[in-house]
Design an enzyme around this catalytic site. Structure first.
Site, short mmCIF file in Angstrom:
data_model
loop_
_atom_site.label_atom_id
_atom_site.label_comp_id
_atom_site.label_asym_id
_atom_site.label_seq_id
_atom_site.Cartn_x
_atom_site.Cartn_y
_atom_site.Cartn_z
N ASP A 84 -2.75 5.95 12.75
CA ASP A 84 -1.32 6.16 12.54
C ASP A 84 -1.00 7.51 13.21
OD1 ASP A 84 1.19 6.95 11.64
OD2 ASP A 84 0.93 6.00 9.68
N ARG A 124 13.02 -14.30 20.44
CA ARG A 124 11.94 -13.68 19.66
C ARG A 124 10.91 -12.98 20.55
NH1 ARG A 124 9.39 -17.71 17.44
NH2 ARG A 124 11.12 -18.51 16.21
N TYR A 169 -0.76 7.67 4.64
CA TYR A 169 0.62 7.42 4.21
C TYR A 169 0.57 6.43 3.03
CZ TYR A 169 5.50 5.86 4.98
OH TYR A 169 6.82 5.54 4.87
C1 LIG Z 1 7.37 7.02 7.84
C2 LIG Z 1 5.95 6.78 8.15
C3 LIG Z 1 5.47 5.49 8.37
C4 LIG Z 1 6.30 4.27 8.16
O1 LIG Z 1 7.34 4.14 9.02
P1 LIG Z 1 8.70 3.34 8.65
O2 LIG Z 1 9.30 3.21 9.98
O3 LIG Z 1 9.43 4.20 7.69
O4 LIG Z 1 8.29 2.03 8.06
C5 LIG Z 1 4.15 5.34 8.71
N1 LIG Z 1 3.33 6.39 8.81
C6 LIG Z 1 3.74 7.65 8.60
C7 LIG Z 1 2.78 8.76 8.74
C8 LIG Z 1 5.06 7.88 8.25
O5 LIG Z 1 5.47 9.12 7.99
#
Ligand SMILES: *Cc1c(COP(=O)(O)O)cnc(C)c1O
Length: 422
Positions: free
Chosen positions: A209, A83, A137
């Site tokens: 993000d 892990r 998102y």
């Molecule tokens: C796709 C996406 C995510 C999430 O990612 P996953 O790997 O699909 O869980 C987060 N933020 C943005 C801006 C995205 O486009």
């Protein structure tokens, strides 16, 4: 699980290049496309192989009872238990840390959403307030406004383009700010350095993000953010065949995120980590190509009568372009358009007529994709359509431009726009 870097090795062992990078008098700083090739390739992890091989292991053996009783350090890069990862995952985490200036380490999660959820849970505690960008998102918004409620955490959306109301949104209990730029689907670029500076001044943690630009296109920590999250599913994976997420941060937050991820049992498979490392090696090249292709297609769409708005901050003069020019060092192939009037069924005809664009969520892969979107449902602070637009122009289509020939993509979009009118 995570990893903080030790001196990285490229094709041959040498001095710590991180020090070389900061010492530009003596050495030329290495460019991102060089760094994605070298990052994470320590000889003790790769052996004679170029890319770190797949280390599959749940159990890591100890030499004897003394070794077991002695307690190996719960530290990065030590065999302990599956892990905590093994060299394949460590190499990926280290590579991502090397690509994020200012990062002390990177934690890997099984998806981008898992990264967002785990970071929020690591940062927030009951009674806290989270400010969340209104164009986040959608799953981010859902976690913030939905699930966090059961932990007595209150999320408040804010308009990322309105710095004054952002500043006024802080209260005693504001603990963190969740940012994203460009915003999901509608692509507004916000002033991240300003927003992060305000958050810092108010004593709040800023989380970005950074999936759209990646650390190559936006060095988030250098621009003032505390934690930079990416969905590795998109640009890093790059081949639409894996899901993973990451969070990179400086010493203080890396240590906390790493511990929280251990508590929450977050681990990624070594096979997926190897695929992500493979994707990473060509990421700079793919991003460069998709950026140029997206720009060409976005410009062409600007001239089409069926299109009311092209939401692509990389385009000269487009909304967000000035901030994009100022703060970003690269782009990608993801942008949106808004149709001039048109009905939902006409938009469906357009999407159905596309031959080279797959219809599917996600983006950042080698293949082009398109999806319809109607953001009104997921905006509470920012008006949709914006007040300055004709109200009937509201149906969106988001494109992810892949590695196909641009002329082929243009002719495909052209014939689909024609088919929309039939
Ligand atoms: C796709 C996406 C995510 C999430 O990612 P996953 O790997 O699909 O869980 C987060 N933020 C943005 C801006 C995205 O486009």
């Amino acid at each position: 699980m995570g990893l903080r870097p030790r001196p990285a090795q490229g094709n041959r062992p040498r001095e710590d290049w991180r020090n070389q990078l900061s010492d530009s008098d003596q050495h030329t700083p290495r460019k991102p496309s060089t760094r994605v090739v070298e990052a994470g390739r320590r000889p003790e992890w790769t052996g004679a192989a170029v890319n770190p091989p797949v280390w599959r292991a749940s159990t890591h053996l100890y030499t004897d009872a003394k070794d077991l009783a002695g307690g190996r350090p719960n530290a990065d890069g030590h065999f302990y238990y599956g892990r905590r990862g093994a060299p394949t995952q460590w190499a990926l985490a280290e590579a991502l840390t090397e690509l994020e200036p200012g990062a002390a380490g990177t934690v890997l999660y099984p998806s981008g959403v898992a990264a967002i959820a785990n970071v929020l849970l690591a940062v927030l505690k009951p009674g806290d307030v989270l400010l969340v960008t209104d164009n986040a998102y959608e799953p981010t918004r859902n976690i913030a406004l939905g699930m966090l409620k059961q932990y007595d955490i209150e999320a408040r959306p804010f308009d990322p383009l309105d710095l004054t109301s952002f500043e006024n949104a802080f209260c005693e209990r504001t603990r963190a700010v969740m940012l994203e730029s460009p915003g999901s689907l509608t692509m507004e670029v916000c002033d991240i350095p300003q927003l992060a500076a305000i958050a810092r001044e108010k004593g709040a943690v800023s989380i970005l993000d950074n999936t759209w630009a990646s650390s190559l296109g936006f060095p988030a920590l250098e621009r003032g953010c505390d934690i930079s999250i990416m969905s590795l599913t998109k640009h890093v994976g790059g081949h639409s065949d894996l899901m993973m997420g990451s969070a990179s941060a400086g010493e203080e937050w890396y240590t906390k995120l790493r511990l929280a991820s251990q508590y929450m049992g977050q681990v990624v498979s070594p096979d997926d980590a190897a695929l992500a490392l493979r994707g990473l090696r060509t990421m700079a090249l793919r991003l460069e190509h998709s950026t140029q292709a997206a720009l060409e297609i976005a410009r062409w769409l600007q001239g089409r009568p069926e299109v009311a708005h092209v939401l692509c901050p990389m385009l000269d003069g487009a909304p967000g372009n000035a901030l994009w020019q100022r703060d970003f060092t690269g782009g990608c192939g993801l942008f949106s358009i808004v149709l001039k009037g048109r009905s939902v069924s006409q938009r469906a005809r357009f999407l159905d007529a596309l031959e080279l664009f797959g219809l599917g969520y996600s983006w950042g892969g080698f293949e082009s994709l398109a999806i319809p979107f109607d953001p009104a449902r997921t905006r509470s602070e920012m008006a949709w359509p914006p007040a300055s637009w004709d109200a009937e122009d509201r149906l969106g289509v988001r494109f992810s431009i892949g590695l196909e020939d641009v002329a082929d993509l243009l002719s495909d979009i052209g014939q689909a726009l024609d088919a929309m009118e039939d």
